[in-house]
Design an enzyme around this catalytic site. Structure first.
Site, PDB file in Angstrom:
ATOM      1  N   SER A   1      60.867  65.854  12.212  1.00 53.27           N
ATOM      2  CA  SER A   1      59.999  65.458  11.594  1.00 53.27           C
ATOM      3  C   SER A   1      59.830  63.800  12.170  1.00 53.27           C
ATOM      4  O   SER A   1      59.565  63.563  11.183  1.00 53.27           O
ATOM      5  CB  SER A   1      59.065  65.931  10.600  1.00 53.27           C
ATOM      6  OG  SER A   1      58.796  67.299  10.118  1.00 53.27           O
TER       7      SER A   1
ATOM      8  N   GLY B   1      61.745  66.270  18.104  1.00 52.25           N
ATOM      9  CA  GLY B   1      60.693  67.643  18.504  1.00 52.25           C
ATOM     10  C   GLY B   1      59.575  67.348  18.834  1.00 52.25           C
ATOM     11  O   GLY B   1      59.419  66.897  19.778  1.00 52.25           O
TER      12      GLY B   1
ATOM     13  N   GLY C   1      60.022  70.793  11.871  1.00 57.47           N
ATOM     14  CA  GLY C   1      58.890  70.813  12.104  1.00 57.47           C
ATOM     15  C   GLY C   1      57.899  71.530  11.209  1.00 57.47           C
ATOM     16  O   GLY C   1      56.615  71.864  11.392  1.00 57.47           O
TER      17      GLY C   1
ATOM     18  N   HIS D   1      71.630  73.921  18.413  1.00 58.58           N
ATOM     19  CA  HIS D   1      70.205  73.913  17.398  1.00 58.58           C
ATOM     20  C   HIS D   1      70.168  74.864  16.427  1.00 58.58           C
ATOM     21  O   HIS D   1      70.024  76.023  16.973  1.00 58.58           O
ATOM     22  CB  HIS D   1      69.096  73.516  18.649  1.00 58.58           C
ATOM     23  CG  HIS D   1      67.735  73.081  18.063  1.00 58.58           C
ATOM     24  ND1 HIS D   1      66.685  74.027  16.893  1.00 58.58           N
ATOM     25  CD2 HIS D   1      66.924  72.064  17.942  1.00 58.58           C
ATOM     26  CE1 HIS D   1      65.653  73.429  16.838  1.00 58.58           C
ATOM     27  NE2 HIS D   1      66.051  72.029  17.323  1.00 58.58           N
TER      28      HIS D   1
ATOM     29  N   ASN E   1      63.864  66.845  22.330  1.00 58.76           N
ATOM     30  CA  ASN E   1      63.228  68.176  22.695  1.00 58.76           C
ATOM     31  C   ASN E   1      62.530  68.412  22.784  1.00 58.76           C
ATOM     32  O   ASN E   1      61.761  68.796  21.609  1.00 58.76           O
ATOM     33  CB  ASN E   1      64.223  68.764  21.184  1.00 58.76           C
ATOM     34  CG  ASN E   1      65.295  70.279  21.534  1.00 58.76           C
ATOM     35  OD1 ASN E   1      64.440  71.111  22.104  1.00 58.76           O
ATOM     36  ND2 ASN E   1      65.253  70.535  19.581  1.00 58.76           N
TER      37      ASN E   1
ATOM     38  N   GLU F   1      70.491  67.902  11.468  1.00 61.50           N
ATOM     39  CA  GLU F   1      69.187  67.909  11.406  1.00 61.50           C
ATOM     40  C   GLU F   1      68.627  69.313  10.369  1.00 61.50           C
ATOM     41  O   GLU F   1      69.169  70.529  10.087  1.00 61.50           O
ATOM     42  CB  GLU F   1      68.472  69.112  12.745  1.00 61.50           C
ATOM     43  CG  GLU F   1      68.975  67.939  13.502  1.00 61.50           C
ATOM     44  CD  GLU F   1      66.964  68.353  15.079  1.00 61.50           C
ATOM     45  OE1 GLU F   1      66.754  67.915  15.001  1.00 61.50           O
ATOM     46  OE2 GLU F   1      67.823  69.347  15.314  1.00 61.50           O
TER      47      GLU F   1
ATOM     48  N   LYS G   1      61.891  71.678  23.323  1.00 64.43           N
ATOM     49  CA  LYS G   1      61.482  73.078  22.509  1.00 64.43           C
ATOM     50  C   LYS G   1      61.658  74.206  23.859  1.00 64.43           C
ATOM     51  O   LYS G   1      60.845  74.088  25.476  1.00 64.43           O
ATOM     52  CB  LYS G   1      61.176  73.237  21.664  1.00 64.43           C
ATOM     53  CG  LYS G   1      61.686  72.691  20.608  1.00 64.43           C
ATOM     54  CD  LYS G   1      61.363  72.783  19.360  1.00 64.43           C
ATOM     55  CE  LYS G   1      62.364  72.023  18.403  1.00 64.43           C
ATOM     56  NZ  LYS G   1      62.095  72.088  16.935  1.00 64.43           N
TER      57      LYS G   1
ATOM     58  N   GLU H   1      67.591  76.651  15.932  1.00 63.09           N
ATOM     59  CA  GLU H   1      66.652  77.933  16.366  1.00 63.09           C
ATOM     60  C   GLU H   1      67.097  78.843  16.947  1.00 63.09           C
ATOM     61  O   GLU H   1      66.982  79.423  16.351  1.00 63.09           O
ATOM     62  CB  GLU H   1      65.206  76.956  16.725  1.00 63.09           C
ATOM     63  CG  GLU H   1      64.137  76.228  15.829  1.00 63.09           C
ATOM     64  CD  GLU H   1      63.343  75.106  16.446  1.00 63.09           C
ATOM     65  OE1 GLU H   1      63.714  75.015  17.888  1.00 63.09           O
ATOM     66  OE2 GLU H   1      62.812  74.375  15.641  1.00 63.09           O
TER      67      GLU H   1
HETATM   68  P1  PGA Z   1      60.462  68.305  14.938  1.00 67.62           P
HETATM   69  O1  PGA Z   1      61.653  68.651  15.427  1.00 67.62           O
HETATM   70  O2  PGA Z   1      60.728  66.537  15.145  1.00 67.62           O
HETATM   71  O3  PGA Z   1      59.488  68.899  15.714  1.00 67.62           O
HETATM   72  O4  PGA Z   1      60.805  68.166  13.422  1.00 67.62           O
HETATM   73  C1  PGA Z   1      63.401  68.029  15.856  1.00 67.62           C
HETATM   74  C2  PGA Z   1      64.382  69.453  16.171  1.00 67.62           C
HETATM   75  O5  PGA Z   1      63.859  70.122  16.170  1.00 67.62           O
HETATM   76  O6  PGA Z   1      65.089  68.789  17.086  1.00 67.62           O
END
Ligand code: PGA
Length: 254
Positions: free
Chosen positions: A213, A234, A173, A95, A9, A167, A11, A97
């Site tokens: 992460s 991500g 993140g 997601h 992803n 998630e 983003k 976010e």
């Molecule tokens: P991250 O994001 O690996 O940067 O933690 C994962 C995601 O939001 O799908």
């Protein structure tokens, strides 16, 4: 029996030229990897460049969101048909976010999900609790409520194209990852919930990804868990070496 699925992803990162470059590197580094399904989710403006860069590669193209209508006065939205036209085989839906910053609700997740499935698009539906919810011991209730919302009225849909991503919001993140025990516990709960909802056969065939992460250093441990069938990555998916290492870690556990 479930082929691992590793999705990147991206983003709001990577313009067209950067997308072409990163895909070129990922293709090179994964050229002789088999036994895993791979997808990348660049921003909408880079899908055209991604399609060209992917060429005949088996790496799938994924959108980061999808609207429920086919067309109309919905400024800023993209329909499933438009995504199919842009060569997307998948869309990420719900997601955290989107839920946190853009008002996504269980109801809009459900609309997007049903519309993606009926158009023939694969759907990666995201669920997960916040830190506050985990600390208040509400994780299972939150995840079940999100599954209830997402899967409402989908019983007769194209369910082989469904992927669920767990998630935990506090792990996205942040560099904090769920422990193996925490991840397996929620993945097991999701699989049991899907079995009640859709039957054992669909549940045991559905891939459940972990996200939050995921890095080369922790991927093998997470991907070895019985109900973890891949990862939604991500930050580490923006580096070809790291993303490829995670992809390779998923295969070693086959
Ligand atoms: P991250 O994001 O690996 O940067 O933690 C994962 C995601 O939001 O799908």
């Amino acid at each position: 029996m479930r082929t691992p699925f590793i999705a990147g992803n991206w983003k709001m990162h990577k313009n067209s030229a950067e997308t072409a470059k990163l895909i070129g590197e990922i293709k090179k580094l994964t050229a002789n990897v088999s036994g895993v399904d791979i997808a990348v989710a660049p921003p909408f403006t880079s899908l055209a460049s991604a399609k060209i860069a992917l060429g005949s590669s088996s790496i799938g193209l994924c959108a980061q969101n999808v609207h429920w209508e086919e067309k109309g006065a919905f400024t800023g939205e993209i329909s499933p048909q438009m995504l199919l036209d842009a060569a997307c085989g998948w869309a990420i839906i719900g997601h955290s976010e989107r839920r946190q910053y853009f008002g996504e609700t269980d109801e809009t997740v459900n609309k997007r999900f049903r519309s993606a499935l009926s158009a023939g698009l694969g759907a990666i539906v995201c669920v997960g609790e916040t830190l506050e919810e985990r600390e208040a011991d509400k994780t299972s209730g939150v995840v079940e409520r999100q599954l209830d919302g997402a899967f409402q009225d989908t019983k007769d849909s194209n369910l082989e194209k469904v992927i669920v991503a767990y998630e935990p919001v506090w792990a996205i993140g942040t560099g904090r990852t769920a422990t193996a025990e925490q991840a397996q516990e929620v993945h097991g709960l999701i699989r049991a919930n899907l079995a009640l909802r859709l039957g054992e056969k669909v549940s045991s065939a559905t891939r459940i990804l972990y996200g939050g992460s995921v890095k080369p250093g922790n991927a093998a441990k997470l991907l070895a868990l019985p109900d973890v069938d891949g990862a939604l990555v991500g930050g580490a998916s923006l580096l070809a070496e790291d993303f490829s290492a995670i992809i390779r870690a998923s295969v070693k556990n086959e």
